[in-house]
Every structure is written in C-alpha cells, then in structure tokens.
Design a protein around this motif. Structure first.
Motif, short mmCIF file in Angstrom:
data_model
loop_
_atom_site.label_atom_id
_atom_site.label_comp_id
_atom_site.label_asym_id
_atom_site.label_seq_id
_atom_site.Cartn_x
_atom_site.Cartn_y
_atom_site.Cartn_z
N GLY A 60 26.54 -23.91 -8.47
CA GLY A 60 27.76 -23.20 -8.81
C GLY A 60 27.62 -21.70 -8.67
O GLY A 60 28.55 -21.01 -8.21
N GLU A 84 37.73 -18.62 -12.31
CA GLU A 84 37.67 -19.93 -11.70
C GLU A 84 36.36 -20.68 -11.90
O GLU A 84 36.25 -21.83 -11.50
CB GLU A 84 37.94 -19.80 -10.19
CG GLU A 84 39.25 -19.11 -9.84
CD GLU A 84 40.46 -19.88 -10.35
OE1 GLU A 84 40.45 -21.12 -10.29
OE2 GLU A 84 41.41 -19.22 -10.81
N VAL A 85 35.35 -20.07 -12.49
CA VAL A 85 34.04 -20.71 -12.59
C VAL A 85 33.98 -21.70 -13.74
O VAL A 85 34.70 -21.57 -14.74
CB VAL A 85 32.89 -19.69 -12.70
CG1 VAL A 85 32.84 -18.79 -11.49
CG2 VAL A 85 32.97 -18.90 -13.98
N SER A 86 33.11 -22.69 -13.59
CA SER A 86 32.93 -23.71 -14.62
C SER A 86 32.14 -23.14 -15.80
O SER A 86 31.54 -22.06 -15.70
CB SER A 86 32.18 -24.91 -14.03
OG SER A 86 30.84 -24.53 -13.72
N LEU A 87 32.10 -23.88 -16.89
CA LEU A 87 31.34 -23.44 -18.06
C LEU A 87 29.85 -23.35 -17.75
O LEU A 87 29.16 -22.47 -18.25
CB LEU A 87 31.57 -24.40 -19.23
CG LEU A 87 32.95 -24.33 -19.86
CD1 LEU A 87 33.08 -25.37 -20.96
CD2 LEU A 87 33.22 -22.95 -20.42
N GLU A 88 29.35 -24.26 -16.90
CA GLU A 88 27.94 -24.21 -16.51
C GLU A 88 27.61 -22.89 -15.81
O GLU A 88 26.63 -22.24 -16.13
CB GLU A 88 27.61 -25.37 -15.57
CG GLU A 88 26.21 -25.30 -15.01
CD GLU A 88 26.00 -26.20 -13.81
OE1 GLU A 88 24.90 -26.14 -13.24
OE2 GLU A 88 26.91 -26.94 -13.43
N ARG A 90 29.44 -20.15 -15.93
CA ARG A 90 29.74 -19.04 -16.85
C ARG A 90 28.56 -18.76 -17.78
O ARG A 90 28.35 -17.62 -18.20
CB ARG A 90 30.98 -19.36 -17.68
CG ARG A 90 31.44 -18.22 -18.54
CD ARG A 90 32.82 -18.43 -19.10
NE ARG A 90 33.85 -18.60 -18.10
CZ ARG A 90 34.37 -17.60 -17.38
NH1 ARG A 90 33.94 -16.38 -17.55
NH2 ARG A 90 35.31 -17.83 -16.50
#
Length: 131
Positions: A60, A84-88, A90
């Motif tokens: 990611g 737009e980034v996922s929690l992982e 982030r």
C-alpha cells in the motif's frame, strides 16, 4: 510573527530554541521553519533506512508512492492522496512522513519549503522506481 527565538518542537518531546527571522505558527509550538526542517530530516532518514534495508514499505505504501511520483504536486495533492489510503497504510511510516507536507505546500513562503519538498520527492521517487 517576527521572533528572535522560536520554540521548536522536536519529536523526542522536548523544545529547542532556534534563532530565526520571520516565522509563522502552524500548530501548537510549531513554526513553518521547524516543520520544514523536520520534514526534510524525516524524509532523508526514511530514505536512508530504505536504502540500507532497515525499512521496507508495504504494498500500500508503494502504491501511494507510485501515485504521488506520477502526480503534479500542488497544495491539495498530498491531502487528496492521503484521504484515499487504507488504515494499514495510514499507520505506516511513509504516511507519518508525508502527512505534514500538505501544510508546507499550503504555506507559500515557508522557510526551507523547497528543500523539504525535494527530500520528499526523492523518497517517493525511490520507492516508485523500485515498485
């Protein structure tokens, strides 16, 4: 704000006095000069860790770097990508370094702005090239 001494927040949780000319406050005890210096230093440090293999980005983070490497960097660009980034992603080190760049880009006359942006572009470009 014009100041002879600006209190600079350092990641270790302590304050350091720096002699500066005209500065702007961008957060609690954070000036534009301190922010750009920290941003350039953190980007260079993360790139060095990547170069020697002590840090490897997740897939990611590589995708984020690839998108940023292809984008024209304007004041809103980093914020748009970070939304737009996922929690992982982030919670990763790359976002930790990239997060303050939006404030730097939105502050037109931030001292050290160009150096900080160059350091971040070098990091992003290195990650994208190897991805």
């Amino acid at each position: 704000m014009t100041a002879k001494i600006a209190k600079t927040w350092v990641k270790a949780g302590r304050f350091v006095d720096r002699y500066v000319g005209a500065v702007q406050i961008v957060g609690l005890h954070v000036t534009t000069l301190a922010l750009t210096e920290a941003l350039a230093r953190d980007a260079a440090s993360l790139l060095a860790a990547y170069d020697v293999g002590t840090w490897m980005p997740t897939e990611g983070e590589r995708n984020l770097a690839d998108g940023l490497a292809r984008a024209h960097w304007g004041p809103g660009t980093p914020r748009a990508f970070l939304r737009e980034v996922s929690l992982e992603v982030r919670s990763g080190r790359l976002v930790e370094v990239l997060d303050p760049v939006a404030t730097v880009l939105e502050t037109a006359e931030a001292p050290g702005r160009d150096g900080a942006v160059v350091a971040l572009r070098q990091l992003v470009d290195a990650l994208a090239a190897d991805g």
